[in-house]
Design an enzyme around this catalytic site. Sequence first.
Site, PDB file in Angstrom:
ATOM      1  N   LYS A 157       0.831  -1.204   0.000  1.00 26.96           N
ATOM      2  CA  LYS A 157       0.000   0.000   0.000  1.00 26.96           C
ATOM      3  C   LYS A 157       0.864   1.251   0.000  1.00 26.96           C
ATOM      4  CE  LYS A 157      -3.692  -0.260   2.698  1.00 26.96           C
ATOM      5  NZ  LYS A 157      -4.535  -0.451   3.920  1.00 26.96           N
ATOM      6  N   GLY A 164      -8.022   3.803  -3.514  1.00 26.13           N
ATOM      7  CA  GLY A 164      -7.669   2.495  -4.051  1.00 26.13           C
ATOM      8  C   GLY A 164      -6.425   2.480  -4.915  1.00 26.13           C
ATOM      9  N   GLU A 199       1.080  -4.880   4.490  1.00 24.45           N
ATOM     10  CA  GLU A 199       0.215  -5.376   5.557  1.00 24.45           C
ATOM     11  C   GLU A 199      -0.303  -6.764   5.207  1.00 24.45           C
ATOM     12  OE1 GLU A 199      -1.953  -1.380   7.374  1.00 24.45           O
ATOM     13  OE2 GLU A 199      -3.000  -2.628   5.915  1.00 24.45           O
ATOM     14  N   LYS A 200      -0.599  -7.523   6.231  1.00 27.19           N
ATOM     15  CA  LYS A 200      -1.281  -8.796   6.032  1.00 27.19           C
ATOM     16  C   LYS A 200      -2.664  -8.517   5.445  1.00 27.19           C
ATOM     17  CE  LYS A 200      -1.959 -13.304   6.725  1.00 27.19           C
ATOM     18  NZ  LYS A 200      -1.148 -14.320   6.027  1.00 27.19           N
ATOM     19  N   GLU A 276     -10.809   4.401  10.149  1.00 24.46           N
ATOM     20  CA  GLU A 276     -11.277   3.244   9.392  1.00 24.46           C
ATOM     21  C   GLU A 276     -10.613   1.979   9.928  1.00 24.46           C
ATOM     22  OE1 GLU A 276     -11.020   3.819   5.182  1.00 24.46           O
ATOM     23  OE2 GLU A 276     -12.468   5.470   5.247  1.00 24.46           O
ATOM     24  N   GLU A 289      -6.649   3.411   8.477  1.00 26.45           N
ATOM     25  CA  GLU A 289      -6.197   4.770   8.225  1.00 26.45           C
ATOM     26  C   GLU A 289      -7.158   5.745   8.880  1.00 26.45           C
ATOM     27  OE1 GLU A 289      -6.191   5.552   4.047  1.00 26.45           O
ATOM     28  OE2 GLU A 289      -8.327   5.163   3.813  1.00 26.45           O
ATOM     29  N   ARG A 293     -10.875  14.613   7.269  1.00 26.88           N
ATOM     30  CA  ARG A 293     -11.807  15.480   6.541  1.00 26.88           C
ATOM     31  C   ARG A 293     -13.219  14.959   6.747  1.00 26.88           C
ATOM     32  NH1 ARG A 293     -13.178  11.883   2.713  1.00 26.88           N
ATOM     33  NH2 ARG A 293     -11.558  10.519   1.856  1.00 26.88           N
ATOM     34  N   VAL A 296     -17.620  11.455   2.419  1.00 27.29           N
ATOM     35  CA  VAL A 296     -18.757  11.473   1.503  1.00 27.29           C
ATOM     36  C   VAL A 296     -20.011  10.976   2.210  1.00 27.29           C
ATOM     37  CG1 VAL A 296     -19.689  10.481  -0.631  1.00 27.29           C
ATOM     38  CG2 VAL A 296     -17.290  11.176  -0.533  1.00 27.29           C
ATOM     39  N   ARG A 339     -24.562   5.730  -3.331  1.00 27.03           N
ATOM     40  CA  ARG A 339     -23.899   6.721  -4.177  1.00 27.03           C
ATOM     41  C   ARG A 339     -24.419   6.569  -5.605  1.00 27.03           C
ATOM     42  NH1 ARG A 339     -17.660   7.485  -2.143  1.00 27.03           N
ATOM     43  NH2 ARG A 339     -18.011   6.998   0.063  1.00 27.03           N
TER      44      ARG A 339
END
Length: 446
Positions: A157, A164, A199-200, A276, A289, A293, A296, A339
């Site tokens: 990552k 993404g 990360e795993k 998250e 993470e 902010r 959405v 969405r």
Amino acid sequence: MFKKILIANRGEIAVRVIRACKEMGVETVAVYSTADADALHVALADEAYCIGGPRPQESYLNEEAILTCAVASGAAAIHPGYGFLSENASFARKCRECGLVFIGPSPEVIERMGDKDAARRCARDAGVPIVPGCDLLANPEEAVQEATRIGCPVLIKARAGGGGRGIRRVERPEDAGSAFMEAKLEAEAAFGDGECYMEKFVHPAHHVEVQILADAHGGVVALGERECSVQRRNQKLLEESPAPCLEGRDDIRDHMYRAACDLARAVGYVGAGTIEYLYADDGSFYFMEMNTRLQVEHPVTEFVTDVDLVKWQLRVAAGARLPFCQDDIHITKHAIECRINAEDAQFRPSCGTVRMLHVPNGPWVRFDSALYPGAVVPPYYDSMLGKLIVCSPTREEAIRKMRSALSELMVEGVQENSDLQLDILANPEFLSGTYHTNLMEHLYES
């Protein structure tokens, strides 16, 4: 409270902020690109200024033009919305240098939490569980070594950015070197930062996020959680609150809330933010993470808590204390957000002019959008047309209400994804509430 603020964004989030300001008696300044000259946020604001051409780099990412407009208009603060400059520490710092309040956390906090590797270390130091992994990778050879040590599957990552991009899943250690280079190059192109960590890969898992609100006086509150596991290519499609995967697991939910608030306090966070987590069926959860902010999907939280997050962003940025504490937050309803994206059946972006628009209405039905008949959907920006949000006493009732609302929504002139959302809402795995982040893969198989 601020007398006047500038909204450094476009579309539905700019409209959302302007409406909150109007209710608070705050004057608003809009900025727009040449492609958005007839946009709704331009018409609703008290003042509006063109800041450049249609491409984001020419306008909504044009820091100098935005700051010039803010100072010249007499605005006291800038609300960045989400996307664009909302998590840009350099821009937040320039706001401060210009004597403007950046409505969000400090540039130092944005910097620290925007670096995903540094954020992991902050979470670990604050006692928040993190996914087993490693710090920044130096080269492809180290990527192979770490994948072997951690055990595949793993995720490589990018430490910067989001959406993404800069992420690669690795099934075999010998593939980690090439995956590392792919992620690094993609991250460099997208974010100007190619640093990556590993990360795993936790699977199957749920994507659960906790909304926090913090003031500058040490007050921090967790405003419930949202399940965001319905994703396609790491992009969220549908969110709901409370998370069905946590039903009957109040001890885990409380632990998530405490961990989120502890992390916010540890970094000196001020404003609205989101922590998250990856949540596994065995009850374990891991920090992924922090989004520094407004999200959405913030309307989902607003519906179930009756807290207007945008208004409180403005209030705490102006120095107000939160008048409520954790014990005051009681969630007794269920909300779902879909969405609505401008795309065809093959998920290709759709552009054009909205010829006709019918928006569903009724108690606890909300459509956050900047659409109107005659509105132009340009090719330069995110494909989201709007967000349809419903709320009901139970999850089952909320699902029925959302189906009804989606069936009523009509947008002509631009293709959109209401049919896909209806397919999701009819999927047995979704209906059971036990779905994971791979739900969309199963949906395509059925």
